[in-house]
Each structure stands twice: as C-alpha cells, then as structure tokens.
Write a protein that holds these residues in place. Structure first.
Motif, short mmCIF file in Angstrom:
data_model
loop_
_atom_site.label_atom_id
_atom_site.label_comp_id
_atom_site.label_asym_id
_atom_site.label_seq_id
_atom_site.Cartn_x
_atom_site.Cartn_y
_atom_site.Cartn_z
N ILE A 63 31.88 32.63 -30.35
CA ILE A 63 32.00 31.18 -30.23
C ILE A 63 32.98 30.83 -29.12
O ILE A 63 33.81 31.65 -28.72
CB ILE A 63 32.47 30.53 -31.55
CG1 ILE A 63 33.92 30.91 -31.85
CG2 ILE A 63 31.55 30.89 -32.70
CD1 ILE A 63 34.57 30.04 -32.90
N VAL A 64 32.84 29.60 -28.62
CA VAL A 64 33.82 29.02 -27.71
C VAL A 64 34.40 27.81 -28.41
O VAL A 64 33.68 26.84 -28.69
CB VAL A 64 33.19 28.63 -26.37
CG1 VAL A 64 34.13 27.75 -25.56
CG2 VAL A 64 32.81 29.86 -25.56
N SER A 65 35.67 27.87 -28.76
CA SER A 65 36.35 26.72 -29.39
C SER A 65 37.06 25.92 -28.31
O SER A 65 37.70 26.49 -27.42
CB SER A 65 37.34 27.19 -30.45
OG SER A 65 38.27 28.09 -29.91
N VAL A 66 36.93 24.60 -28.38
CA VAL A 66 37.41 23.71 -27.32
C VAL A 66 38.39 22.71 -27.90
O VAL A 66 38.07 22.00 -28.87
CB VAL A 66 36.25 22.96 -26.65
CG1 VAL A 66 36.76 22.11 -25.50
CG2 VAL A 66 35.19 23.94 -26.16
N ASP A 67 39.58 22.65 -27.31
CA ASP A 67 40.55 21.63 -27.67
C ASP A 67 40.62 20.63 -26.52
O ASP A 67 41.09 20.95 -25.42
CB ASP A 67 41.94 22.25 -27.90
CG ASP A 67 42.98 21.20 -28.24
OD1 ASP A 67 42.83 20.55 -29.29
OD2 ASP A 67 43.93 21.02 -27.45
N LEU A 68 40.10 19.43 -26.75
CA LEU A 68 40.12 18.38 -25.74
C LEU A 68 41.47 17.68 -25.76
O LEU A 68 42.02 17.41 -26.84
CB LEU A 68 39.00 17.37 -25.99
CG LEU A 68 37.57 17.92 -25.96
CD1 LEU A 68 36.58 16.81 -26.28
CD2 LEU A 68 37.25 18.53 -24.61
N VAL A 95 45.08 7.10 -24.03
CA VAL A 95 44.06 7.42 -25.04
C VAL A 95 42.85 6.50 -24.88
O VAL A 95 41.71 6.92 -25.08
CB VAL A 95 44.67 7.31 -26.46
CG1 VAL A 95 43.58 7.40 -27.52
CG2 VAL A 95 45.70 8.40 -26.68
N HIS A 96 43.10 5.23 -24.49
CA HIS A 96 42.01 4.28 -24.31
C HIS A 96 41.04 4.75 -23.22
O HIS A 96 39.83 4.52 -23.33
CB HIS A 96 42.59 2.91 -23.94
CG HIS A 96 41.55 1.88 -23.65
ND1 HIS A 96 40.79 1.30 -24.65
CD2 HIS A 96 41.13 1.32 -22.49
CE1 HIS A 96 39.95 0.43 -24.10
NE2 HIS A 96 40.14 0.42 -22.79
N HIS A 97 41.54 5.40 -22.18
CA HIS A 97 40.69 5.87 -21.08
C HIS A 97 40.33 7.35 -21.22
O HIS A 97 39.86 7.97 -20.27
CB HIS A 97 41.40 5.64 -19.74
CG HIS A 97 41.57 4.19 -19.40
ND1 HIS A 97 40.55 3.43 -18.86
CD2 HIS A 97 42.63 3.36 -19.55
CE1 HIS A 97 40.98 2.20 -18.67
NE2 HIS A 97 42.24 2.13 -19.08
N TRP A 98 40.53 7.91 -22.40
CA TRP A 98 40.22 9.32 -22.65
C TRP A 98 38.75 9.44 -23.08
O TRP A 98 38.37 8.95 -24.13
CB TRP A 98 41.15 9.84 -23.73
CG TRP A 98 40.98 11.30 -24.07
CD1 TRP A 98 40.49 12.27 -23.28
CD2 TRP A 98 41.32 11.92 -25.32
NE1 TRP A 98 40.49 13.47 -23.94
CE2 TRP A 98 41.00 13.28 -25.20
CE3 TRP A 98 41.86 11.46 -26.51
CZ2 TRP A 98 41.19 14.18 -26.24
CZ3 TRP A 98 42.07 12.35 -27.53
CH2 TRP A 98 41.73 13.70 -27.39
N SER A 99 37.95 10.10 -22.28
CA SER A 99 36.50 10.19 -22.55
C SER A 99 36.18 11.40 -23.44
O SER A 99 35.38 12.26 -23.08
CB SER A 99 35.73 10.29 -21.23
OG SER A 99 36.03 9.21 -20.40
N LYS A 100 36.81 11.46 -24.60
CA LYS A 100 36.63 12.61 -25.50
C LYS A 100 35.21 12.71 -26.04
O LYS A 100 34.62 13.80 -26.08
CB LYS A 100 37.63 12.51 -26.65
CG LYS A 100 37.57 11.20 -27.42
CD LYS A 100 38.70 11.08 -28.42
CE LYS A 100 38.59 9.81 -29.24
NZ LYS A 100 38.64 8.59 -28.43
N LEU A 101 34.65 11.57 -26.45
CA LEU A 101 33.29 11.59 -27.00
C LEU A 101 32.24 11.77 -25.90
O LEU A 101 31.21 12.39 -26.12
CB LEU A 101 33.02 10.29 -27.77
CG LEU A 101 33.93 10.06 -28.99
CD1 LEU A 101 33.52 8.77 -29.70
CD2 LEU A 101 33.85 11.23 -29.96
#
Length: 451
Positions: free
Chosen positions: A217-222, A331-337
């Motif tokens: 697996i590749v686990s990703v922490d954004l 956080v408002h400009h964080w394109s996590k999704l």
C-alpha cells in the motif's frame, strides 16, 4: 468498473462566431424540450430512455404519420438535425428526472418535519429551463472525420444547417499508445472565448484483487506545508519507500496573490477581482494535479495495490490560539478533497484501489508506540516521549498505513480470534490510537498463532 476519459482538442481553423449560432439554437431547443417533458411527465415518467425519445418525438416532431403534433417543435426549429434533436431529448429527460427526484425528496422531508412537529423552512427546488449545455455530434450524421486533425461537422450558419470543415489540435488515446479505449461521439464545448472538440473514451477496468498478506500500500498524509507525504508499506509493517511532495514556488505565489487581494478588499470593501481569482485558482489547480500525479508515480514505482488516505471531510478550524486566523485562511485554500478525487480517478485507470481511515490521532501519536508527541509546527517535527525527533507528516503516514492493515486483518477474523488477538495486543482495542507499532505487534501475534 467502467472508466471514462475526455481528451480536449482546440479548434484552430474558425473563430467563435462560426459556432455561436449552433450553441444558441441547441440551448433554445433544449429549453423547449425540457418544458415539454416536464408538462407531460405523468405520461413519460415510466418509459425507458429509448421509448421516451420516441414518445417525445411524437409530441413535437411533424411527420407523414404524425401530421399534427401536440407541440410544434419544427415551426420554431426548422430543419433541426434529427440526431441533435434526440440528443437534446435525452439531455432534457435527465434534467427533468433530476428535478422531479429532488422535488419528491423535498416533499418527503417536509412531511417528516410536520409529523415531528418541526418548523420547515427549506424552499422547494425549482426546475431550471435554461441550461449551459453543449451539443453532441453523432458520428456519420453530425461529425465526419476527414484526417487526424480535420473533420466535417454540421453547424447552424446563415440560417441553415451546413457542413463545415474544421481543423483542431490532434490529441487522442490511440496516438499515446493506450489500447482498449472506445471512442465515443464528440461534443462541441466552449471554454472562455474558444471552442474545443471533446472526445470521450471509455473502458472497462478490472481493479486488482491482491490477497491482504501480499498487498503493498501507499499511505498518504495530506498537509498544508507539505502537499503530501507518502510511504509504501507491506502488510507486516515493513516500510519500503518514502516520498515528500511539495510546491513551494506555487504556494508562495498563491499566498502572495491572496494577500494582495485581501489588502485591496480592506481598502475598497468587496472587490470582484476576476484576474486575482483566475491566477489563484490556476495555482491551486496546478498544485492538485502535480501532487496527484506524483502520488500515482510513487504508487506505480512500488507496484502498490491500495492507496490509503484519511477522512478529511468536515474539519474544525482552530480558534483561540496564536496564529489561528492565518491558519484558518490557509486551511480554506487547502485542496485536500480535490487531491483525493484526482488521485482516485487516476488510480482507477491503473487498477489501483482507494481506501480511507480515520484521521483522529494519526499525527498526535508516535509510530513506535511511545505515546503522544509534541509538535514543532514551524519545522514540521514531532518530539517523542523517548526523546526521539522525527518528521511529523512521515510519522502520520506510517500510522495511516498501519490502521488500514489492522482494520482489514481484524475484519477477516472471527469474533473469538479477534478477542484473543486483542488480549495479546491490548492497543488493538482502541481503534483511534493504532500506530505502526500496533501493526508489528499484531503481525508477531499472528506468526505465534500460525495464522
């Protein structure tokens, strides 16, 4: 599963004036048909798509066997191509069906509120007749390929439907050496002031079915400072690869533009500032695409079967702490999704699956099981209770991967075996406090039991 790609080809031979009348008359015809379908919905709602197209044509289209249709479509749209009309009917059916479904949901929600004695304020959905839709050109009837970069399309020009030869930038999947993709009918699309021919391709892709013990697996922490920190991991907790992904130049430019916009708004009140937002959104889009492509490259290099993310839907913004306002703005400009959606789309093309785990305490707990950590947010470091210092995001990625494997292992066991393992490894009881050390302990317990 069925996957779709769209290739955009810019039209270079004609100005936008050539295609404006076609787009205008198609949208006008679509509005006409949406109104007809909504009016006759009681008759049409139980029909299949094919039956509905024939039924709407009988209501609107004049023929020898149907000399007096109920709604005279041909009087307003003379010589309108039949295939384009059928495409508009299918599009209109989808619009009305969606509206009717939303309206029924609204009625159900209203009745439920009344039964429970609650005051219902929600407004009912409204059917939008005018839509910014684009016409589909069916091959053979509306679209004829002449060469790799030329085609004939039927457009509305000079009050008549005529064939026009267009030249476009030639990009398709066949030239890229990707086999097995079926090319669908093209669509004429307007972006800004320019027109494009969009070719959609579809293919049935089989996602991998690798056994759990054999998975990589590749686990990703954004994150905000580092766009993503990845680690490749085997089922026994062995870490076989790490990767840091960041775009410092693009982020610096984006925050500079945002600060300039905020300064202008402080002096002048609300400012529309389309040029600022165009550049800000362009930089955000670049960050999303670059981060996603780097994650996929890392997964392909390590032949990963699964990519694991955290659930990052609704997040509480920090309040009351020093620098909270600045952090909330970031956080408002964080394109996590946006990154997660793009990675999911690209991963499925490769046959790689996507999984998500709880984000609670993934960064707050040390991967070696020593307990909670003290964060140094300026340097992205985590100080463990045993005086070890490690990168905080990399620590989180280890815990994310461990949580996925532990969940999948325990899910496959019986209740009796699961309780036995929890007795041997007590840290498995609290799911939100699982770390890489918990996975290693679980693997050792399984080997002891011969599982």
């Amino acid at each position: 599963m069925q996957q779709t790609k769209t290739i955009k080809n810019k039209i270079t031979s004609h100005s936008s004036k050539t295609f404006e009348p076609t787009l205008a008359i198609y949208r006008k015809a679509l509005s006409f048909l949406v109104d007809v379908i909504n009016t006759e919905w009681s008759v049409l709602e139980n029909l299949s798509t094919k039956e509905l197209v024939n039924a709407v044509e009988k209501l609107t289209h004049h023929t020898k066997t149907n000399p007096c249709p109920k709604y005279d479509f041909d009087a307003t749209f003379y010589k309108f191509p039949s295939y384009l009309r059928r495409a508009a009917i299918s599009k209109g059916y989808g619009i009305v069906k969606s509206y009717r479904s939303n309206y029924q949901n609204w009625l159900d929600e209203k009745s439920e509120s009344i039964v429970n004695g609650k005051h219902f304020k929600k407004k009912p959905p409204v059917l939008t007749v005018k839509h910014q839709a684009f016409p589909v050109f069916y091959k053979g009837n509306m679209f004829k390929q002449v060469s790799d970069n030329q085609a004939k399309i039927k457009v509305f020009l000079g009050n008549d439907w005529v064939w026009v030869t267009i030249t476009f930038h030639h990009k398709n999947l066949k030239n890229r050496g990707i086999a097995g993709w079926k090319e669908n009918n093209p669509t004429l699309v307007k972006t800004g002031k320019k027109y494009f021919i969009h070719f959609s391709y579809e293919k049935k892709i089989q996602l991998n079915k690798t056994k759990l013990k054999e998975q990589v697996i590749v686990s990703v922490d954004l994150g905000i400072t580092n766009s993503a920190v990845c680690c490749a991991m085997r089922s026994d907790g062995t870490v076989i690869g790490r990767k840091f992904i960041n775009q410092p130049v693009e982020k610096d430019r984006m925050y500079t533009k945002i600060n300039k916009l905020k300064k202008a708004q402080r002096h002048s009140g609300y400012v529309n500032a389309p040029n600022y937002w165009r550049r800000i959104n362009g930089l955000k889009k670049h960050i999303v695409h670059h981060t996603s492509s780097e994650i996929i490259k890392f997964a392909v290099d390590h032949q990963a079967d699964i990519i694991v993310f955290e659930y990052l839907g609704k997040m509480k913004h920090p309040e009351g702490m020093y620098g909270a306002k600045k952090l909330r703005h970031k956080v408002h400009h964080w394109s996590k999704l946006g990154i997660q959606r793009k990675v999911e789309e690209m991963a499925h093309y490769k046959g790689v699956r996507i999984r998500r785990v709880s984000a609670k305490y993934t960064s707050a707990l040390a991967f070696d099981g020593s307990g909670e950590v003290k964060r140094n947010h300026k340097k992205d470091l985590a100080a463990y209770q045993n005086d070890k210092v490690y990168h905080a995001d990399l620590n989180a990625s280890y815990n994310i991967g461990a949580r996925y494997f532990i969940r999948e292992f325990l899910k496959s066991f019986s209740e009796k075996k699961r309780l036995l393992l929890e007795a041997k490894v007590p840290s498995l009881v609290t799911r939100t406090r699982l770390t890489l050390a918990s996975l290693i302990s679980l693997h050792q317990a399984l080997r002891t039991n011969g599982a």
